[in-house]
Design a protein around this motif. Structure first.
Motif, short mmCIF file in Angstrom:
data_model
loop_
_atom_site.label_atom_id
_atom_site.label_comp_id
_atom_site.label_asym_id
_atom_site.label_seq_id
_atom_site.Cartn_x
_atom_site.Cartn_y
_atom_site.Cartn_z
N ASP A 1 -74.82 -24.90 -37.94
CA ASP A 1 -73.48 -24.98 -37.38
C ASP A 1 -73.23 -23.80 -36.46
O ASP A 1 -73.97 -22.83 -36.45
N SER A 52 -70.40 -21.95 -36.49
CA SER A 52 -69.23 -21.22 -36.98
C SER A 52 -69.38 -19.71 -36.85
O SER A 52 -68.39 -18.99 -36.80
N TYR A 73 -65.10 -29.32 -44.02
CA TYR A 73 -64.48 -29.92 -42.85
C TYR A 73 -64.16 -31.39 -43.09
O TYR A 73 -63.16 -31.92 -42.59
#
Length: 265
Positions: free
Chosen positions: A229, A231, A158
């Motif tokens: 995270d 995700s 990212y």
């Protein structure tokens, strides 16, 4: 009075065994923070020997190995406060000390609880101890070479996407890695826990198959909670192996039950 004497006796024995464990772990930690490994060649074989060097010590060598193998390309490992690198090495040395002291830990704890169990039960505990250590190491190795590199690389992509220069604090890095090593080491105990619960009569083989849907949901939730995270991808690096271990444990337990039924007949 006799009851109090018995309690004091047990506490004294527990203290003695804990001191032995602490000495074992402390000795390994001291060695890792005091010596480094140097290499030499003998008859074409590369050998290693310890050499006193508190700065370039074994814990630092292990930390460097982690940096080379786990930190993504383009990410710089930094120290933002005095002593962070030292504390990181202490954390690494402590984990290695605990892992290498597991035979001593298991032996001392087994001897402490021995009076409360029969010889057969103690023998069963000792038989489980070795597979538990093997599974813990297997989980840590799987995490180190498979899960952690992917997760770190995935998360720091990212930063590359927006052209950011990425820095990674050494304490955060070491803590992150050690947390995952411990998490996978514990997670790989799942088949052994299932086997022990069935062997002691707490559950039966049908229990694991009948509740497989609930188990999968629970393991997915654990993976989502542990991963840093949101995700929904990295969590499968924890949930996936745990589901596979659950299925493997279920199959082993069912085979064991079928063998026992055949033996009875």
């Amino acid at each position: 009075m006799s009851a109090l004497q018995g309690i004091y006796s047990h506490l004294a024995e527990l203290k003695t065994r804990l001191v032995r464990i602490i000495i074992s772990v402390g000795a390994i930690i001291s060695f890792l923070l005091t010596f480094r490994l140097d290499s030499f060649w003998y008859n074409g074989v590369k050998l290693y020997y310890p050499y006193p060097d508190p700065l370039q010590n074994l814990a630092a060598q292990i930390t460097n190995h982690m940096r080379h193998n786990l930190v993504p390309d383009g990410v710089q490992l930094i120290q933002t406060a005095p002593g962070q690198a030292f504390y990181a090495q202490v954390y690494v040395a402590a984990l290695v000390g605990i892992v290498l002291s597991m035979p001593v830990i298991v032996r001392e704890l087994t001897k402490f609880i021995a009076p409360a169990f029969s010889d057969k039960e103690i023998h069963a505990i000792q038989k489980i101890a070795i597979p538990a250590i093997v599974l813990f190491v297997a989980g840590a190795v799987f995490s180190y070479y498979t899960a952690i590199p992917f997760i770190l690389d995935f998360l720091y992509q990212y930063g590359d996407a927006v052209g950011a220069v990425t820095f990674l604090d050494i304490m955060e890095f070491v803590t992150f890695v050690l947390q995952f090593l411990l998490a996978f080491g514990v997670a790989f105990q799942l088949p052994l826990i299932m086997y022990a619960a069935t062997a002691t009569g707490i559950t039966d083989a049908k229990f694991w198959r009948n509740n497989i849907r609930y188990a999968i949901v629970a393991l997915v939730i654990i993976g989502a909670v542990v991963t840093p995270d949101g995700s929904g991808i990295t969590m499968w690096f924890i949930s996936g192996p745990m589901i596979a271990l659950y299925l493997a444990g279920m199959i082993v337990i069912e085979r064991r039950e079928r063998k026992l039924k055949k033996a009875i007949k």
